[in-house]
Design an enzyme around this catalytic site. Structure first.
Site, mmCIF file in Angstrom:
data_model
loop_
_atom_site.group_PDB
_atom_site.id
_atom_site.type_symbol
_atom_site.label_atom_id
_atom_site.label_comp_id
_atom_site.label_asym_id
_atom_site.label_seq_id
_atom_site.Cartn_x
_atom_site.Cartn_y
_atom_site.Cartn_z
ATOM 1 N N CYS A 1 7.038 -14.283 12.406
ATOM 2 C CA CYS A 1 6.455 -14.243 11.208
ATOM 3 C C CYS A 1 6.076 -15.714 10.699
ATOM 4 C CB CYS A 1 7.290 -13.540 9.980
ATOM 5 S SG CYS A 1 6.439 -13.136 8.759
ATOM 6 N N HIS B 1 8.009 -8.083 12.695
ATOM 7 C CA HIS B 1 9.446 -8.516 12.565
ATOM 8 C C HIS B 1 10.338 -7.368 13.803
ATOM 9 C CE1 HIS B 1 9.454 -11.093 8.937
ATOM 10 N NE2 HIS B 1 8.418 -10.298 8.684
ATOM 11 N N GLU C 1 13.099 -8.092 14.706
ATOM 12 C CA GLU C 1 14.364 -7.975 14.077
ATOM 13 C C GLU C 1 15.029 -6.716 13.337
ATOM 14 O OE1 GLU C 1 12.565 -10.182 10.753
ATOM 15 O OE2 GLU C 1 12.177 -9.970 12.764
#
Length: 237
Positions: free
Chosen positions: A108, A213, A215
């Protein structure tokens, strides 16, 4: 065999005057076989050089907007919250990482940072600065593990080699994005509205960044886990 030691750029909460971390960054690295360590926030060049020489790779995390001054523009009213100490540290560290050819993975803000530091520019706010006719939703509501739009990956580029697919469904939580791509970067994925969603730096061991994202979804989404695995693998070489 020693596990790769990977420096993770800290997140900053200016209201609470604190540095913090999302577990997904650390756990994604750990489950891919690395050891994630949150770095100190510093602008000391000597400390930065020590960090760059000590760690096997670096994960540049999400968070604050990039200061437009880094890409030669004035701050517009649509720009979000900035963090000068992050901008300063990450610029110094990124420069050292490139000199040493250490692996760097951006997520990001990390993608936006790489582009800005390498001579590209950003949309300070996508909805305000792009044609309304081309827009798709780039800022979703929770849960952030849910995919909300597709990205297209060109066959034969470094990202395709990692995920093995020509298209992915990804999550999305950002309001800035790449406007002018750095001449030193290669666009390796695009959203349906033609916004660049991933980049790689040719000639480097591993310099890659994604706008989405992983994660938040590496435990349930195989391509997201493969991104962490490829990064950790490069750190171990």
């Amino acid at each position: 065999m020693r596990k790769p030691l990977i420096g993770v750029l800290p997140l900053v909460d200016t209201d609470k005057d604190s540095y913090w971390m999302l577990p997904g960054y650390m756990k994604g690295i750990e489950e891919a076989g690395g050891i994630g360590v949150m770095l100190p926030m510093t602008a000391d060049p000597e400390v930065i050089r020590t960090l760059a020489g000590t760690f096997d790779g670096f994960l540049f995390t999400g968070g604050h907007d990039i200061n437009p001054e880094l890409y030669g523009e004035a701050i517009d009213g649509v720009c979000g919250e900035l963090c000068e100490e992050r901008d300063v540290m990450e610029k110094l560290l990124f420069d050292e990482v490139l000199k040493l050819d250490k692996p760097a993975f951006g997520i990001c803000r990390g993608l936006q940072l790489f582009n800005a530091l390498l001579g590209g520019t950003l949309y300070q706010d996508i909805p305000a600065q792009r044609s309304a006719g081309k827009l798709i939703a780039h800022k979703q509501q929770p849960p952030y593990s849910e995919p909300v739009h597709a990205v297209v990956i060109a066959d034969g580029n470094p990202l395709y080699e990692i995920v093995g697919k020509e298209a992915l469904m990804v999550n999305s939580y950002h309001h800035q994005g790449i406007k002018q791509l750095s001449e030193q970067l290669q666009a390796v994925a695009y959203a349906e509205d033609e916004l660049i969603e991933a980049v790689a730096m040719p000639g480097k061991k591993f310099v890659m960044a994604v706008q989405w994202h992983p994660e938040f979804c590496y435990q349930i989404d195989e391509p997201s886990f493969r991104l962490f695995a490829a990064f950790v693998s490069a750190c171990g070489q």
